[in-house]
Write a protein that holds these residues in place. Structure first.
Motif, PDB file in Angstrom:
ATOM      1  N   ALA A   1       0.837  -1.201   0.000  1.00  0.00           N
ATOM      2  CA  ALA A   1       0.000   0.000   0.000  1.00  0.00           C
ATOM      3  C   ALA A   1       0.871   1.251   0.000  1.00  0.00           C
ATOM      4  CB  ALA A   1      -0.931   0.022   1.218  1.00  0.00           C
ATOM      5  N   VAL A   2       0.326   2.322  -0.558  1.00  0.00           N
ATOM      6  CA  VAL A   2       0.947   3.642  -0.492  1.00  0.00           C
ATOM      7  C   VAL A   2      -0.139   4.632  -0.066  1.00  0.00           C
ATOM      8  CG1 VAL A   2       2.721   3.163  -2.210  1.00  0.00           C
ATOM      9  CG2 VAL A   2       0.508   4.070  -2.956  1.00  0.00           C
ATOM     10  N   MET A   3       0.277   5.822   0.375  1.00  0.00           N
ATOM     11  CA  MET A   3      -0.676   6.820   0.853  1.00  0.00           C
ATOM     12  C   MET A   3      -0.317   8.196   0.325  1.00  0.00           C
ATOM     13  SD  MET A   3      -1.677   5.833   4.829  1.00  0.00           S
ATOM     14  CE  MET A   3      -0.848   7.305   5.330  1.00  0.00           C
ATOM     15  N   ALA A   4      -1.306   9.103   0.364  1.00  0.00           N
ATOM     16  CA  ALA A   4      -1.085  10.502   0.012  1.00  0.00           C
ATOM     17  C   ALA A   4      -1.907  11.375   0.948  1.00  0.00           C
ATOM     18  CB  ALA A   4      -1.476  10.774  -1.439  1.00  0.00           C
TER      19      ALA A   4
ATOM     20  N   SER B   1      -6.922  -4.780   4.697  1.00  0.00           N
ATOM     21  CA  SER B   1      -7.871  -3.683   4.586  1.00  0.00           C
ATOM     22  C   SER B   1      -7.454  -2.586   5.563  1.00  0.00           C
ATOM     23  CB  SER B   1      -9.287  -4.205   4.866  1.00  0.00           C
ATOM     24  OG  SER B   1     -10.248  -3.190   4.741  1.00  0.00           O
ATOM     25  N   SER B   2      -8.412  -1.895   6.164  1.00  0.00           N
ATOM     26  CA  SER B   2      -8.086  -0.793   7.062  1.00  0.00           C
ATOM     27  C   SER B   2      -9.345  -0.347   7.790  1.00  0.00           C
ATOM     28  CB  SER B   2      -7.514   0.391   6.263  1.00  0.00           C
ATOM     29  OG  SER B   2      -7.337   1.538   7.081  1.00  0.00           O
ATOM     30  N   LEU B   3      -9.155   0.251   8.955  1.00  0.00           N
ATOM     31  CA  LEU B   3     -10.258   0.961   9.595  1.00  0.00           C
ATOM     32  C   LEU B   3     -10.830   1.997   8.635  1.00  0.00           C
ATOM     33  CD1 LEU B   3     -11.966   1.946  12.025  1.00  0.00           C
ATOM     34  CD2 LEU B   3     -10.008   3.362  12.697  1.00  0.00           C
ATOM     35  N   LEU B   4      -9.962   2.572   7.787  1.00  0.00           N
ATOM     36  CA  LEU B   4     -10.389   3.588   6.831  1.00  0.00           C
ATOM     37  C   LEU B   4     -11.159   2.995   5.646  1.00  0.00           C
ATOM     38  CD1 LEU B   4      -7.286   5.937   6.870  1.00  0.00           C
ATOM     39  CD2 LEU B   4      -9.526   6.330   7.913  1.00  0.00           C
TER      40      LEU B   4
ATOM     41  N   SER C   1      -8.124  11.274   0.955  1.00  0.00           N
ATOM     42  CA  SER C   1      -9.194  10.837   0.055  1.00  0.00           C
ATOM     43  C   SER C   1      -8.797   9.666  -0.831  1.00  0.00           C
ATOM     44  CB  SER C   1      -9.658  12.013  -0.805  1.00  0.00           C
ATOM     45  OG  SER C   1      -8.574  12.568  -1.544  1.00  0.00           O
ATOM     46  N   ALA C   2      -7.574   9.674  -1.361  1.00  0.00           N
ATOM     47  CA  ALA C   2      -7.176   8.603  -2.278  1.00  0.00           C
ATOM     48  C   ALA C   2      -7.103   7.260  -1.553  1.00  0.00           C
ATOM     49  CB  ALA C   2      -5.832   8.933  -2.925  1.00  0.00           C
ATOM     50  N   TYR C   3      -6.444   7.245  -0.407  1.00  0.00           N
ATOM     51  CA  TYR C   3      -6.290   6.003   0.356  1.00  0.00           C
ATOM     52  C   TYR C   3      -7.644   5.472   0.794  1.00  0.00           C
ATOM     53  CZ  TYR C   3      -4.404   2.816   3.916  1.00  0.00           C
ATOM     54  OH  TYR C   3      -4.087   1.702   4.672  1.00  0.00           O
ATOM     55  N   ILE C   4      -8.504   6.357   1.274  1.00  0.00           N
ATOM     56  CA  ILE C   4      -9.821   5.929   1.747  1.00  0.00           C
ATOM     57  C   ILE C   4     -10.673   5.401   0.594  1.00  0.00           C
ATOM     58  CG2 ILE C   4     -11.990   6.802   2.696  1.00  0.00           C
ATOM     59  CD1 ILE C   4     -10.228   8.619   4.498  1.00  0.00           C
ATOM     60  N   THR C   5     -10.626   6.081  -0.541  1.00  0.00           N
ATOM     61  CA  THR C   5     -11.375   5.602  -1.710  1.00  0.00           C
ATOM     62  C   THR C   5     -10.923   4.198  -2.101  1.00  0.00           C
ATOM     63  OG1 THR C   5     -11.660   7.857  -2.538  1.00  0.00           O
ATOM     64  CG2 THR C   5     -11.903   6.075  -4.132  1.00  0.00           C
ATOM     65  N   ALA C   6      -9.605   3.981  -2.096  1.00  0.00           N
ATOM     66  CA  ALA C   6      -9.073   2.666  -2.449  1.00  0.00           C
ATOM     67  C   ALA C   6      -9.499   1.603  -1.446  1.00  0.00           C
ATOM     68  CB  ALA C   6      -7.549   2.733  -2.538  1.00  0.00           C
ATOM     69  N   LYS C   7      -9.426   1.922  -0.158  1.00  0.00           N
ATOM     70  CA  LYS C   7      -9.747   0.922   0.863  1.00  0.00           C
ATOM     71  C   LYS C   7     -11.234   0.609   0.919  1.00  0.00           C
ATOM     72  CE  LYS C   7      -5.631  -0.053   2.317  1.00  0.00           C
ATOM     73  NZ  LYS C   7      -5.040  -1.403   2.111  1.00  0.00           N
ATOM     74  N   TRP C   8     -12.092   1.599   0.664  1.00  0.00           N
ATOM     75  CA  TRP C   8     -13.524   1.293   0.570  1.00  0.00           C
ATOM     76  C   TRP C   8     -13.785   0.378  -0.616  1.00  0.00           C
ATOM     77  CZ3 TRP C   8     -18.243   3.178   2.955  1.00  0.00           C
ATOM     78  CH2 TRP C   8     -18.031   3.856   4.166  1.00  0.00           C
ATOM     79  N   GLY C   9     -13.109   0.631  -1.721  1.00  0.00           N
ATOM     80  CA  GLY C   9     -13.255  -0.253  -2.869  1.00  0.00           C
ATOM     81  C   GLY C   9     -12.745  -1.651  -2.581  1.00  0.00           C
ATOM     82  N   LEU C  10     -11.621  -1.742  -1.878  1.00  0.00           N
ATOM     83  CA  LEU C  10     -11.056  -3.041  -1.540  1.00  0.00           C
ATOM     84  C   LEU C  10     -11.982  -3.824  -0.621  1.00  0.00           C
ATOM     85  CD1 LEU C  10      -8.740  -5.076  -1.619  1.00  0.00           C
ATOM     86  CD2 LEU C  10      -7.662  -3.810   0.265  1.00  0.00           C
TER      87      LEU C  10
END
Length: 314
Positions: free
Chosen positions: A86-89, A135-138, A147-156
């Motif tokens: 994973a990566v984050m911004a 996954s993630s709590l996010l 926003s990018a990380y959260i969008t990805a994790k909700w999709g995952l």
């Protein structure tokens, strides 16, 4: 030695590194994959046995096919595949360059989809295997500046749930997730940053070894999802049951505890390629500080929420 063969993508740092060491301590035969070959060699040196090292970028399907082929050529099969890459911004949505936003999605969501596609094909050929997605709590809540990380994790989260449903048709194949809250890993300091201040995990902060232990539990006895974090369920409850209060509280909480006071210039971090790993990071706020701010914030938010309800009903 165990006969179990475990592939770990994202093994060079943080949760993946801790998981690799935990699997190795159990005697499992390991295949370590990440973008940075140098970091993989460091992790392999910390592991019991002699792990197979395969430099891999999860955004490249050909890399994952080569990883699968190398693992099967070396060990004959794959029993468990744990994906932690994973990566984050950091930054307001409009401040994060589109190419950075897209790359985070590509790595954290489409990269996991690439892993799942290759792993499940191998498991189907074997008629058995366990895929563990980090996954993630996010994936259950939202917070500003991520926003990018959260969008990805909700999709995952949606992808993982769907794959688990489909896997019910093949009893030997399991798909499960681990959802950590804040974890003390280099992902925060390695992240792309357009927020002006270095990111940090808000308390309470777990050790990566606790998340690794949950990954091992899923490998031993797969379930749907393990949440790792003492405050995860409380935060999820606030997000779901008290959305107005949550939305009032989370921006100042994120600015105060999710971002340090250490200024940083705009940069893409390790989003597009490996970067030097920085262990630790800016000082962590204490749980007492967070509790004090949250208590005052809850009171203010409750008053605001009541006022909004009165206005809505008038």
């Amino acid at each position: 030695m165990s006969e179990r063969v475990v592939v770990v993508t994202g093994a060079s740092s943080g949760i993946g590194r801790a998981a690799a060491k935990a699997f190795a301590a159990r005697g499992d035969r390991l295949v370590l994959a990440a973008r940075s070959e140098g970091d993989l060699h460091q992790v392999a040196a910390e592991c019991r046995g002699t792990p197979l090292i395969v430099p891999t970028d999860v955004t490249k399907r050909a890399d994952l096919e080569a990883l699968r082929d190398a693992a099967v050529a070396e060990f004959g099969h794959i029993d468990v595949w744990a994906d932690t890459a994973a990566v984050m911004a950091y930054g307001r949505f409009e401040d994060v360059p589109a190419e950075v936003f897209d790359r985070v999605i590509t790595t954290d969501l489409l990269g996991s989809a690439n892993v799942a596609r290759v792993a499940l094909r191998q498991f189907r050929d074997q008629e058995r295997g366990t895929l563990i997605l980090c996954s993630s709590l996010l994936a259950h809540i939202t917070a500003p500046y991520m926003s990018a990380y959260i969008t990805a994790k909700w999709g995952l989260r949606g992808l993982a749930r769907t794959l688990a449903q489909e896997a019910r048709e093949t009893p030997g194949i399991k798909v499960c997730t681990v959802a950590p809250g804040s974890v003390d890993t280099p992902v925060y300091t390695s992240a792309a940053n357009y927020a002006g201040f270095v990111g940090r995990p808000p308390p309470p902060v777990d050790r990566p070894e606790r998340v690794a232990a949950a990954i091992l539990r899923q490998a031993d006895k797969p379930g749907r999802e393990i949440s790792v974090g003492p405050a995860n369920r409380f935060i999820e409850f606030g997000f779901t049951a008290l959305p107005r209060v949550y939305d009032v509280l989370v921006p100042p909480m994120m600015r105060r505890f999710g971002l340090s006071r250490e200024p940083v210039s705009r940069h893409p971090g390790n989003v597009f390629g490996p970067a030097k790993r920085v262990e630790g990071g800016p000082g962590r706020p204490t749980w007492r500080q967070v509790t004090a701010v949250a208590t005052g914030g809850v009171a203010a938010a409750a008053v605001l929420s009541q006022a909004v309800r009165r206005l809505s009903s008038s």
